[in-house]
Write a protein that holds these residues in place. Structure first.
Motif, PDB file in Angstrom:
ATOM      1  N   GLY A  46       0.760  -1.237  -0.211  1.00 53.64           N
ATOM      2  CA  GLY A  46       0.101  -0.123   0.013  1.00 53.64           C
ATOM      3  C   GLY A  46       0.928   1.433   0.196  1.00 53.64           C
ATOM      4  N   ALA A  47       2.102   1.214   0.842  1.00 55.48           N
ATOM      5  CA  ALA A  47       2.737   2.358   0.877  1.00 55.48           C
ATOM      6  C   ALA A  47       3.550   2.535  -0.662  1.00 55.48           C
ATOM      7  N   LEU A  48       3.949   1.647  -1.097  1.00 55.44           N
ATOM      8  CA  LEU A  48       4.740   1.560  -2.205  1.00 55.44           C
ATOM      9  C   LEU A  48       3.610   2.261  -3.613  1.00 55.44           C
ATOM     10  N   GLY A  49       2.409   1.557  -3.531  1.00 57.35           N
ATOM     11  CA  GLY A  49       1.480   2.313  -4.304  1.00 57.35           C
ATOM     12  C   GLY A  49       1.295   3.673  -4.318  1.00 57.35           C
ATOM     13  N   SER A  50       0.916   4.035  -3.173  1.00 59.36           N
ATOM     14  CA  SER A  50       0.897   5.552  -2.902  1.00 59.36           C
ATOM     15  C   SER A  50       1.945   6.280  -3.240  1.00 59.36           C
ATOM     16  N   PHE A  51       3.342   5.674  -2.797  1.00 57.27           N
ATOM     17  CA  PHE A  51       4.344   6.512  -3.345  1.00 57.27           C
ATOM     18  C   PHE A  51       4.407   6.718  -4.770  1.00 57.27           C
ATOM     19  N   GLY A  52       4.261   5.565  -5.709  1.00 62.66           N
ATOM     20  CA  GLY A  52       4.116   5.708  -7.020  1.00 62.66           C
ATOM     21  C   GLY A  52       3.006   6.458  -7.370  1.00 62.66           C
ATOM     22  N   ALA A  53       2.037   6.639  -6.947  1.00 62.93           N
ATOM     23  CA  ALA A  53       1.024   7.739  -7.251  1.00 62.93           C
ATOM     24  C   ALA A  53       1.486   9.042  -7.249  1.00 62.93           C
ATOM     25  N   GLU A  54       2.057   9.194  -5.907  1.00 62.26           N
ATOM     26  CA  GLU A  54       2.645  10.645  -5.833  1.00 62.26           C
ATOM     27  C   GLU A  54       3.709  11.061  -6.681  1.00 62.26           C
ATOM     28  N   VAL A  55       4.734   9.920  -7.190  1.00 62.57           N
ATOM     29  CA  VAL A  55       5.771  10.251  -8.017  1.00 62.57           C
ATOM     30  C   VAL A  55       5.383  10.544  -9.308  1.00 62.57           C
ATOM     31  N   ARG A  56       4.046   9.846  -9.929  1.00 66.12           N
ATOM     32  CA  ARG A  56       3.543  10.017 -11.214  1.00 66.12           C
ATOM     33  C   ARG A  56       2.905  11.435 -11.104  1.00 66.12           C
ATOM     34  N   ALA A  57       2.039  11.839 -10.201  1.00 58.95           N
ATOM     35  CA  ALA A  57       1.532  13.256  -9.972  1.00 58.95           C
ATOM     36  C   ALA A  57       2.619  14.240 -10.205  1.00 58.95           C
ATOM     37  N   GLY A  58       3.664  13.980  -9.311  1.00 57.41           N
ATOM     38  CA  GLY A  58       4.953  15.042  -9.445  1.00 57.41           C
ATOM     39  C   GLY A  58       5.452  15.224 -10.840  1.00 57.41           C
ATOM     40  N   MET A  59       5.550  14.016 -11.628  1.00 52.71           N
ATOM     41  CA  MET A  59       6.212  13.923 -12.648  1.00 52.71           C
ATOM     42  C   MET A  59       5.246  14.749 -13.714  1.00 52.71           C
ATOM     43  N   ALA A  60       4.015  14.706 -13.701  1.00 56.57           N
ATOM     44  CA  ALA A  60       2.886  15.241 -14.518  1.00 56.57           C
ATOM     45  C   ALA A  60       3.118  16.513 -14.305  1.00 56.57           C
ATOM     46  N   GLU A  61       3.154  17.257 -13.037  1.00 56.61           N
ATOM     47  CA  GLU A  61       3.106  18.495 -12.667  1.00 56.61           C
ATOM     48  C   GLU A  61       4.401  19.195 -13.151  1.00 56.61           C
TER      49      GLU A  61
END
Length: 99
Positions: A46-61
């Motif tokens: 779960g922590a890795l999944g949320s970390f990956g989502a945050e990374v993807r959001a940061g990359m898009a930004e």
């Protein structure tokens, strides 16, 4: 009356102690250890999944910021993917088309 109170308090403490001992002994059995490891892995996933989502959001930004910067400095509006065809003579695709 006071004897009844102390008897009830002692019985409650005994039930509590027996339940706690049962829980602790279950945790040190192979099944209990497996449950603990499984729970830990679920939390990690779960922590890795949320970390990956945050990374993807940061990359898009950051990608949006870079696109705005390129557009501001050059006047060119970059797309997400290039729509230009690949140049002939470069890469494996061109070699297959020629050959």
């Amino acid at each position: 009356m006071s004897r009844l109170f102390w008897f009830a308090a002692g019985a409650a403490a005994g039930v509590f102690a027996v339940r706690k001992v049962g829980q602790v002994t279950h945790q040190v059995t192979p099944q209990g250890i497996g449950e603990n490891v499984g729970n830990g892995l679920r939390e990690l996933a779960g922590a890795l999944g949320s970390f990956g989502a945050e990374v993807r959001a940061g990359m898009a930004e950051r990608e949006d910021e870079l696109k705005e910067s390129v557009e501001r400095q050059t006047g060119y509006t970059p797309g997400r993917y290039s729509t230009e065809p690949a140049r002939r003579g470069s890469g494996a695709r061109a070699r297959r088309a020629d050959g």
